[in-house]
Motif scaffolding. Structure first.
Motif, PDB file in Angstrom:
ATOM      1  N   GLY A  88      38.405  -5.539 -14.210  1.00 22.41           N
ATOM      2  CA  GLY A  88      38.711  -6.896 -14.642  1.00 22.41           C
ATOM      3  C   GLY A  88      37.832  -7.463 -15.744  1.00 22.41           C
ATOM      4  N   ASP A  89      36.870  -6.698 -16.240  1.00 24.42           N
ATOM      5  CA  ASP A  89      36.004  -7.212 -17.306  1.00 24.42           C
ATOM      6  C   ASP A  89      36.779  -7.341 -18.617  1.00 24.42           C
ATOM      7  OD1 ASP A  89      33.601  -7.859 -18.759  1.00 24.42           O
ATOM      8  OD2 ASP A  89      33.635  -5.804 -19.511  1.00 24.42           O
ATOM      9  N   ASP A  90      36.566  -8.436 -19.325  1.00 23.75           N
ATOM     10  CA  ASP A  90      37.198  -8.668 -20.625  1.00 23.75           C
ATOM     11  C   ASP A  90      36.100  -8.859 -21.670  1.00 23.75           C
ATOM     12  OD1 ASP A  90      38.633  -9.394 -22.842  1.00 23.75           O
ATOM     13  OD2 ASP A  90      39.380 -11.289 -22.023  1.00 23.75           O
ATOM     14  N   PRO A  91      35.761  -7.793 -22.421  1.00 21.19           N
ATOM     15  CA  PRO A  91      34.651  -7.892 -23.381  1.00 21.19           C
ATOM     16  C   PRO A  91      34.908  -8.850 -24.537  1.00 21.19           C
ATOM     17  CG  PRO A  91      35.797  -5.801 -23.634  1.00 21.19           C
ATOM     18  CD  PRO A  91      36.350  -6.442 -22.408  1.00 21.19           C
ATOM     19  N   THR A  92      36.169  -9.222 -24.780  1.00 24.17           N
ATOM     20  CA  THR A  92      36.453 -10.161 -25.873  1.00 24.17           C
ATOM     21  C   THR A  92      35.900 -11.550 -25.577  1.00 24.17           C
ATOM     22  OG1 THR A  92      38.628 -10.806 -24.984  1.00 24.17           O
ATOM     23  CG2 THR A  92      38.556  -8.902 -26.462  1.00 24.17           C
ATOM     24  N   ARG A  93      35.534 -11.804 -24.335  1.00 28.61           N
ATOM     25  CA  ARG A  93      34.981 -13.110 -23.963  1.00 28.61           C
ATOM     26  C   ARG A  93      33.525 -13.247 -24.377  1.00 28.61           C
ATOM     27  NH1 ARG A  93      36.443 -14.453 -17.830  1.00 28.61           N
ATOM     28  NH2 ARG A  93      35.517 -16.424 -18.482  1.00 28.61           N
ATOM     29  N   TYR A  94      32.855 -12.126 -24.631  1.00 30.99           N
ATOM     30  CA  TYR A  94      31.432 -12.195 -24.989  1.00 30.99           C
ATOM     31  C   TYR A  94      31.063 -11.337 -26.188  1.00 30.99           C
ATOM     32  CZ  TYR A  94      31.431  -8.064 -21.901  1.00 30.99           C
ATOM     33  OH  TYR A  94      31.721  -6.859 -21.302  1.00 30.99           O
ATOM     34  N   ARG A  95      32.028 -10.610 -26.763  1.00 26.46           N
ATOM     35  CA  ARG A  95      31.767  -9.820 -27.965  1.00 26.46           C
ATOM     36  C   ARG A  95      32.803 -10.166 -29.027  1.00 26.46           C
ATOM     37  NH1 ARG A  95      31.308  -3.820 -25.471  1.00 26.46           N
ATOM     38  NH2 ARG A  95      33.378  -3.796 -26.383  1.00 26.46           N
ATOM     39  N   THR A  96      32.373 -10.195 -30.270  1.00 25.33           N
ATOM     40  CA  THR A  96      33.294 -10.518 -31.353  1.00 25.33           C
ATOM     41  C   THR A  96      33.936  -9.252 -31.914  1.00 25.33           C
ATOM     42  OG1 THR A  96      31.599 -10.330 -33.075  1.00 25.33           O
ATOM     43  CG2 THR A  96      31.839 -12.491 -31.984  1.00 25.33           C
ATOM     44  N   SER A  97      35.079  -9.409 -32.536  1.00 25.32           N
ATOM     45  CA  SER A  97      35.757  -8.272 -33.171  1.00 25.32           C
ATOM     46  C   SER A  97      34.927  -7.746 -34.340  1.00 25.32           C
ATOM     47  CB  SER A  97      37.154  -8.686 -33.648  1.00 25.32           C
ATOM     48  OG  SER A  97      37.078  -9.780 -34.550  1.00 25.32           O
ATOM     49  N   GLU A  98      34.169  -8.646 -34.990  1.00 23.44           N
ATOM     50  CA  GLU A  98      33.309  -8.236 -36.098  1.00 23.44           C
ATOM     51  C   GLU A  98      32.200  -7.305 -35.603  1.00 23.44           C
ATOM     52  OE1 GLU A  98      35.478 -11.821 -37.168  1.00 23.44           O
ATOM     53  OE2 GLU A  98      34.142 -11.392 -35.465  1.00 23.44           O
ATOM     54  N   LEU A  99      31.637  -7.610 -34.436  1.00 27.62           N
ATOM     55  CA  LEU A  99      30.591  -6.762 -33.871  1.00 27.62           C
ATOM     56  C   LEU A  99      31.161  -5.412 -33.462  1.00 27.62           C
ATOM     57  CD1 LEU A  99      27.607  -6.617 -33.053  1.00 27.62           C
ATOM     58  CD2 LEU A  99      28.271  -7.456 -30.784  1.00 27.62           C
ATOM     59  N   ASP A 100      32.339  -5.432 -32.861  1.00 25.48           N
ATOM     60  CA  ASP A 100      32.998  -4.173 -32.490  1.00 25.48           C
ATOM     61  C   ASP A 100      33.216  -3.294 -33.718  1.00 25.48           C
ATOM     62  OD1 ASP A 100      33.099  -4.893 -29.828  1.00 25.48           O
ATOM     63  OD2 ASP A 100      35.200  -5.503 -29.861  1.00 25.48           O
ATOM     64  N   SER A 101      33.681  -3.900 -34.788  1.00 28.91           N
ATOM     65  CA  SER A 101      33.949  -3.150 -36.024  1.00 28.91           C
ATOM     66  C   SER A 101      32.666  -2.562 -36.611  1.00 28.91           C
ATOM     67  CB  SER A 101      34.614  -4.065 -37.063  1.00 28.91           C
ATOM     68  OG  SER A 101      35.872  -4.506 -36.605  1.00 28.91           O
ATOM     69  N   GLU A 102      31.596  -3.343 -36.528  1.00 30.73           N
ATOM     70  CA  GLU A 102      30.296  -2.877 -37.038  1.00 30.73           C
ATOM     71  C   GLU A 102      29.841  -1.628 -36.292  1.00 30.73           C
ATOM     72  OE1 GLU A 102      25.660  -4.385 -36.826  1.00 30.73           O
ATOM     73  OE2 GLU A 102      27.251  -5.895 -36.961  1.00 30.73           O
ATOM     74  N   TRP A 103      30.024  -1.611 -34.972  1.00 31.23           N
ATOM     75  CA  TRP A 103      29.585  -0.472 -34.176  1.00 31.23           C
ATOM     76  C   TRP A 103      30.541   0.715 -34.273  1.00 31.23           C
ATOM     77  CZ3 TRP A 103      25.087   0.765 -31.944  1.00 31.23           C
ATOM     78  CH2 TRP A 103      24.128  -0.239 -31.844  1.00 31.23           C
ATOM     79  N   GLU A 104      31.797   0.448 -34.542  1.00 29.53           N
ATOM     80  CA  GLU A 104      32.743   1.552 -34.732  1.00 29.53           C
ATOM     81  C   GLU A 104      32.352   2.411 -35.937  1.00 29.53           C
ATOM     82  OE1 GLU A 104      36.579  -0.250 -34.942  1.00 29.53           O
ATOM     83  OE2 GLU A 104      36.630  -0.728 -32.796  1.00 29.53           O
ATOM     84  N   LYS A 105      31.698   1.792 -36.912  1.00 29.30           N
ATOM     85  CA  LYS A 105      31.233   2.534 -38.092  1.00 29.30           C
ATOM     86  C   LYS A 105      30.063   3.466 -37.733  1.00 29.30           C
ATOM     87  CE  LYS A 105      32.545  -1.244 -41.185  1.00 29.30           C
ATOM     88  NZ  LYS A 105      32.047  -2.335 -42.066  1.00 29.30           N
TER      89      LYS A 105
END
Length: 360
Positions: free
Chosen positions: A267-284
């Motif tokens: 049931g965890d939803d990481p979009t509630r505490y992480r931004t899409s910009e941060l996700d994109s930064e780490w995907e690199k």
């Protein structure tokens, strides 16, 4: 004066890196002595684990697996450290650390049984130096100090290694385990996989310390912060930590990493505490992409080789879940019967009651 002392300590814990985001060697002197075959095997394991993770998430959503904590993004941290171990070393994992267990010798089939909460998922085979994954945050850290001391007292040339996340470093058990290991010079390695958010709380709100690695100073043990998306750096740091542990100095390794999925599938939803910009930064910084570039530059990897690993993973995962489906479901009488060698009166009464219910 105190501020100056703290600053001097913090400056000692710069991130250790060998392979940058582009797959280029930036620290040639620290490059580990791995053969071409070992480098390829590391890559196979990382790719295999990514496919397994994707499939496990799908199986969980279908109701065919129970508890599952995604691992994508943390493959370098998990597998680079495990790859440096001896087969006789002990692993005391947290609930996310199933990949290290499988690559240490546990079957996928048993990993799936553990996810389903089946008692056979926690029955480690003789000679398999693994402890059942710990659900209580940080409890495995104290246990690791004890196992390591036991190895020392028995004259074994082996270490005990444990894993937790940044949230685990906020627990009292974290400090107690390291302090005990340091005081008794136990051959222990403590790995904190810092993915920055624990369950949902940013690491900077968990501790005023600039790094988790510096917490080793108070315990009188070694500490190092490592680029957890760089499998070569993690391997090299753990290899050195193992050597030092056997010589009487435990090590705290902080790996800076990122889990691409939720904390768990419960049931965890990481979009509630992480931004899409941060996700994109780490995907690199993806550890598989980074290592792939490095191996391709050495003519050690290809799309064809990777596709073979993907297909093998899919086939073996399919076979493992089929084998798991064929195991008889756990019964209440199994649960009661596994608790004691000789049942006390109250549990014997319950056993008799449920045997009757299950026979109908």
């Amino acid at each position: 004066m105190a501020e100056k002392t703290l600053k001097n300590i913090e400056e000692q814990f710069e991130m250790f890196q060998i392979l940058n985001e582009e797959g280029k060697i930036v620290n040639k002197d620290a490059l580990p002595d791995l053969s071409d075959e070992e480098l390829q095997e590391l890559m196979r394991r990382m790719v295999y684990t990514r496919i397994w993770d994707q499939r496990a998430i799908s199986l969980n959503r279908q109701g065919r697996l129970g508890f599952y904590a995604p691992v994508a993004g943390q493959e370098a941290s998990m597998l680079g450290s495990q790859f440096s171990l001896d087969k006789e070393d002990w692993i005391l994992p947290g609930y996310r650390d199933i990949p290290q267990m499988v690559w240490h010798g546990m079957s996928l089939h048993q990993a799936f049984l553990f996810s389903r909460g089946h008692f056979k998922g926690g029955q480690m085979a003789e000679g398999l130096n693994l402890v059942m994954p710990q659900i209580i945050i940080g409890a495995q850290i104290i246990q690791t100090a004890g196992v390591a001391l036991g190895l020392k007292r028995r004259g074994k040339d082996n270490v005990a290694i444990t894993y937790t996340g940044d949230g685990g470093a906020s627990q009292g058990d974290f400090y107690e385990g390291m302090n005990f290991a340091g005081a008794y010079k136990a051959p222990a390695i403590f790995v904190v996989q810092n993915n920055y958010f624990a369950i949902s709380v940013p690491v900077e709100e968990q501790s005023a310390a600039k790094t988790i690695a510096q917490k080793a100073v108070a315990a009188g043990i070694n500490g190092i912060q490592v680029d957890g998306m760089d499998v070569l750096a993690v391997y090299a740091a753990t290899k050195e930590a193992r050597k030092n542990a056997l010589e009487g100095t435990p090590t705290l390794i902080e790996t800076l990493t990122y889990r691409y999925g939720p904390h768990t599938m419960a049931g965890d939803d990481p979009t509630r505490y992480r931004t899409s910009e941060l996700d994109s930064e780490w995907e690199k910084k993806d550890p598989i992409v980074r290592f792939r570039k490095y191996l391709e530059s050495k003519k050690l990897w290809s799309e064809e080789e990777e596709n073979k690993v993907v297909e093998k993973a899919k086939e073996e995962i399919k076979a493992a879940i089929k084998e798991t489906d064929e195991v008889a479901p756990q019964k209440v009488t199994d649960l009661i019967g596994n608790m004691f060698e000789e049942l006390p009166v109250n549990l014997q009464q319950q056993m008799d009651e449920y045997k009757e219910k299950e026979s109908k």
